[in-house]
Motif scaffolding. Sequence first.
Motif, PDB file in Angstrom:
ATOM      1  N   VAL A  12       0.861  -1.182   0.000  1.00 21.10           N
ATOM      2  CA  VAL A  12       0.000   0.000   0.000  1.00 21.10           C
ATOM      3  C   VAL A  12       0.898   1.233   0.000  1.00 21.10           C
ATOM      4  CG1 VAL A  12      -1.839   1.244   1.202  1.00 21.10           C
ATOM      5  CG2 VAL A  12      -1.772  -1.254   1.285  1.00 21.10           C
ATOM      6  N   LYS A  13       0.517   2.230  -0.746  1.00 28.76           N
ATOM      7  CA  LYS A  13       1.319   3.462  -0.811  1.00 28.76           C
ATOM      8  C   LYS A  13       1.024   4.357   0.396  1.00 28.76           C
ATOM      9  CE  LYS A  13       2.032   3.920  -5.793  1.00 28.76           C
ATOM     10  NZ  LYS A  13       1.780   2.504  -6.103  1.00 28.76           N
ATOM     11  N   PRO A  14       2.032   5.092   0.834  1.00 30.14           N
ATOM     12  CA  PRO A  14       1.817   6.043   1.928  1.00 30.14           C
ATOM     13  C   PRO A  14       0.675   6.994   1.612  1.00 30.14           C
ATOM     14  CG  PRO A  14       4.146   5.823   1.470  1.00 30.14           C
ATOM     15  CD  PRO A  14       3.431   5.068   0.382  1.00 30.14           C
ATOM     16  N   SER A  15      -0.095   7.322   2.644  1.00 28.21           N
ATOM     17  CA  SER A  15      -1.261   8.208   2.618  1.00 28.21           C
ATOM     18  C   SER A  15      -2.514   7.527   2.058  1.00 28.21           C
ATOM     19  CB  SER A  15      -0.990   9.496   1.832  1.00 28.21           C
ATOM     20  OG  SER A  15      -1.094   9.292   0.442  1.00 28.21           O
ATOM     21  N   GLU A  16      -2.367   6.327   1.527  1.00 32.11           N
ATOM     22  CA  GLU A  16      -3.541   5.640   0.999  1.00 32.11           C
ATOM     23  C   GLU A  16      -4.213   4.793   2.091  1.00 32.11           C
ATOM     24  OE1 GLU A  16      -2.397   5.522  -3.729  1.00 32.11           O
ATOM     25  OE2 GLU A  16      -2.480   3.632  -2.634  1.00 32.11           O
ATOM     26  N   THR A  17      -5.248   4.055   1.693  1.00 26.43           N
ATOM     27  CA  THR A  17      -6.028   3.273   2.647  1.00 26.43           C
ATOM     28  C   THR A  17      -5.741   1.785   2.498  1.00 26.43           C
ATOM     29  OG1 THR A  17      -7.803   4.908   2.767  1.00 26.43           O
ATOM     30  CG2 THR A  17      -8.367   2.640   3.372  1.00 26.43           C
ATOM     31  N   LEU A  18      -5.464   1.166   3.625  1.00 23.34           N
ATOM     32  CA  LEU A  18      -5.230  -0.284   3.700  1.00 23.34           C
ATOM     33  C   LEU A  18      -6.579  -0.964   3.896  1.00 23.34           C
ATOM     34  CD1 LEU A  18      -2.630  -1.880   6.166  1.00 23.34           C
ATOM     35  CD2 LEU A  18      -4.984  -2.677   6.070  1.00 23.34           C
ATOM     36  N   SER A  19      -6.846  -1.989   3.109  1.00 16.55           N
ATOM     37  CA  SER A  19      -8.106  -2.731   3.235  1.00 16.55           C
ATOM     38  C   SER A  19      -7.823  -4.222   3.249  1.00 16.55           C
ATOM     39  CB  SER A  19      -9.051  -2.406   2.080  1.00 16.55           C
ATOM     40  OG  SER A  19      -9.432  -1.055   2.102  1.00 16.55           O
ATOM     41  N   LEU A  20      -8.292  -4.886   4.288  1.00 19.43           N
ATOM     42  CA  LEU A  20      -8.125  -6.331   4.424  1.00 19.43           C
ATOM     43  C   LEU A  20      -9.464  -6.977   4.744  1.00 19.43           C
ATOM     44  CD1 LEU A  20      -4.889  -6.502   6.619  1.00 19.43           C
ATOM     45  CD2 LEU A  20      -5.053  -6.866   4.153  1.00 19.43           C
ATOM     46  N   THR A  21      -9.601  -8.228   4.334  1.00 19.60           N
ATOM     47  CA  THR A  21     -10.799  -9.004   4.629  1.00 19.60           C
ATOM     48  C   THR A  21     -10.407 -10.298   5.303  1.00 19.60           C
ATOM     49  OG1 THR A  21     -12.062  -8.070   2.794  1.00 19.60           O
ATOM     50  CG2 THR A  21     -12.758 -10.219   3.593  1.00 19.60           C
ATOM     51  N   CYS A  22     -11.205 -10.722   6.243  1.00 16.86           N
ATOM     52  CA  CYS A  22     -11.014 -12.002   6.922  1.00 16.86           C
ATOM     53  C   CYS A  22     -12.218 -12.879   6.611  1.00 16.86           C
ATOM     54  CB  CYS A  22     -10.879 -11.790   8.421  1.00 16.86           C
ATOM     55  SG  CYS A  22     -10.613 -13.319   9.355  1.00 16.86           S
ATOM     56  N   THR A  23     -11.985 -13.945   5.879  1.00 19.42           N
ATOM     57  CA  THR A  23     -13.047 -14.876   5.531  1.00 19.42           C
ATOM     58  C   THR A  23     -13.071 -16.006   6.536  1.00 19.42           C
ATOM     59  OG1 THR A  23     -12.837 -14.318   3.192  1.00 19.42           O
ATOM     60  CG2 THR A  23     -13.954 -16.381   3.730  1.00 19.42           C
ATOM     61  N   VAL A  24     -14.247 -16.244   7.075  1.00 20.40           N
ATOM     62  CA  VAL A  24     -14.414 -17.236   8.129  1.00 20.40           C
ATOM     63  C   VAL A  24     -15.123 -18.472   7.584  1.00 20.40           C
ATOM     64  CG1 VAL A  24     -15.423 -17.688  10.394  1.00 20.40           C
ATOM     65  CG2 VAL A  24     -14.507 -15.416   9.856  1.00 20.40           C
ATOM     66  N   SER A  25     -14.574 -19.623   7.857  1.00 24.15           N
ATOM     67  CA  SER A  25     -15.227 -20.879   7.493  1.00 24.15           C
ATOM     68  C   SER A  25     -15.316 -21.765   8.734  1.00 24.15           C
ATOM     69  CB  SER A  25     -14.461 -21.596   6.380  1.00 24.15           C
ATOM     70  OG  SER A  25     -13.127 -21.846   6.762  1.00 24.15           O
ATOM     71  N   GLY A  26     -16.353 -22.588   8.760  1.00 22.87           N
ATOM     72  CA  GLY A  26     -16.533 -23.482   9.905  1.00 22.87           C
ATOM     73  C   GLY A  26     -17.151 -22.803  11.107  1.00 22.87           C
ATOM     74  N   GLY A  27     -17.639 -21.597  10.924  1.00 23.84           N
ATOM     75  CA  GLY A  27     -18.282 -20.864  12.011  1.00 23.84           C
ATOM     76  C   GLY A  27     -18.955 -19.631  11.453  1.00 23.84           C
ATOM     77  N   SER A  28     -19.950 -19.117  12.149  1.00 27.25           N
ATOM     78  CA  SER A  28     -20.695 -17.967  11.655  1.00 27.25           C
ATOM     79  C   SER A  28     -20.316 -16.701  12.409  1.00 27.25           C
ATOM     80  CB  SER A  28     -22.197 -18.201  11.826  1.00 27.25           C
ATOM     81  OG  SER A  28     -22.920 -17.028  11.522  1.00 27.25           O
ATOM     82  N   ILE A  29     -20.060 -15.622  11.668  1.00 29.17           N
ATOM     83  CA  ILE A  29     -19.757 -14.356  12.330  1.00 29.17           C
ATOM     84  C   ILE A  29     -21.021 -13.735  12.928  1.00 29.17           C
ATOM     85  CG2 ILE A  29     -17.778 -13.928  10.823  1.00 29.17           C
ATOM     86  CD1 ILE A  29     -19.468 -11.715   9.480  1.00 29.17           C
ATOM     87  N   SER A  30     -22.167 -14.365  12.688  1.00 24.65           N
ATOM     88  CA  SER A  30     -23.417 -13.900  13.281  1.00 24.65           C
ATOM     89  C   SER A  30     -23.654 -14.493  14.658  1.00 24.65           C
ATOM     90  CB  SER A  30     -24.601 -14.263  12.375  1.00 24.65           C
ATOM     91  OG  SER A  30     -24.475 -13.640  11.114  1.00 24.65           O
ATOM     92  N   SER A  31     -22.753 -15.338  15.120  1.00 18.54           N
ATOM     93  CA  SER A  31     -22.908 -15.948  16.437  1.00 18.54           C
ATOM     94  C   SER A  31     -22.705 -14.919  17.538  1.00 18.54           C
ATOM     95  CB  SER A  31     -21.891 -17.075  16.602  1.00 18.54           C
ATOM     96  OG  SER A  31     -21.848 -17.514  17.946  1.00 18.54           O
TER      97      SER A  31
END
Lengths: 120, 109
Positions: A12-31
């Motif tokens: 990522v370049k300086p001053s820009e925005t870092l974006s990451l995603t975490c994909t979950v399997s084997g469990g629900s993030i709605s728990s």
Amino acid sequence: QVQLQESGPGLVKPSETLSLTCTVSGGSISSSSYYWGWIRQPPGKGLEWIGSIYYNGNTYYNPSLESRVTISADTSKNHFSLTLSSVTAADTALYYCARSRGGLTTYSDWGQGTLVTVSS
Amino acid sequence: QTVVTQEPSLTVSPGGTVTLTCASSAGAVTNGYYPNWYQQKPGQAPRALIYSTTNKHSWTPARFSGSLLGGKAALTLSGVQPEDEAEYYCLLYYGGGVVFGGGTKLTVL
């Protein structure tokens, strides 16, 4: 067995925005039993908690990063995301996503981490 | 921001006992800080060892124990094994957020 996998740009370049995603399997993030968080580790240094999100959308952030951080969740895709704006070289780190059971403190399940380098 | 302090490094002999501590700049650590302990080996993600001061996860070896000691959270390893050589981090809760300690590098020598 829950699994977490981070994904996103490694550079990522300086001053820009870092974006990451975490994909979950084997469990629900709605728990309601879990909080979902982001933790980072600069090369050769210690762990720093970035923030967490609960199933109801409540978010909790590190005060030192709060002005630049947003954590959000997409229950339809069973993933949660991190955005960090106005990055500098100090944001270069291994970024982990993790699941905490029963509160903000007990991160019992971790992704493998993804290295993000801030450089022009 | 609150600072959580750990010993930077400790050395222990195989079979020995060592205690790592975790102090808060906000004052004495109590159960209300829900101290957690994590172990991290090179190239690996951290692994949770202890939660809420004294509680072990199902995978935590019996030789690891957590406590409060002299106003600090403590992690004691009894009968240290070579595979216990690692970095250890404590984590404390501060009402809506958490802070990691700086880590203790434990050498088994």
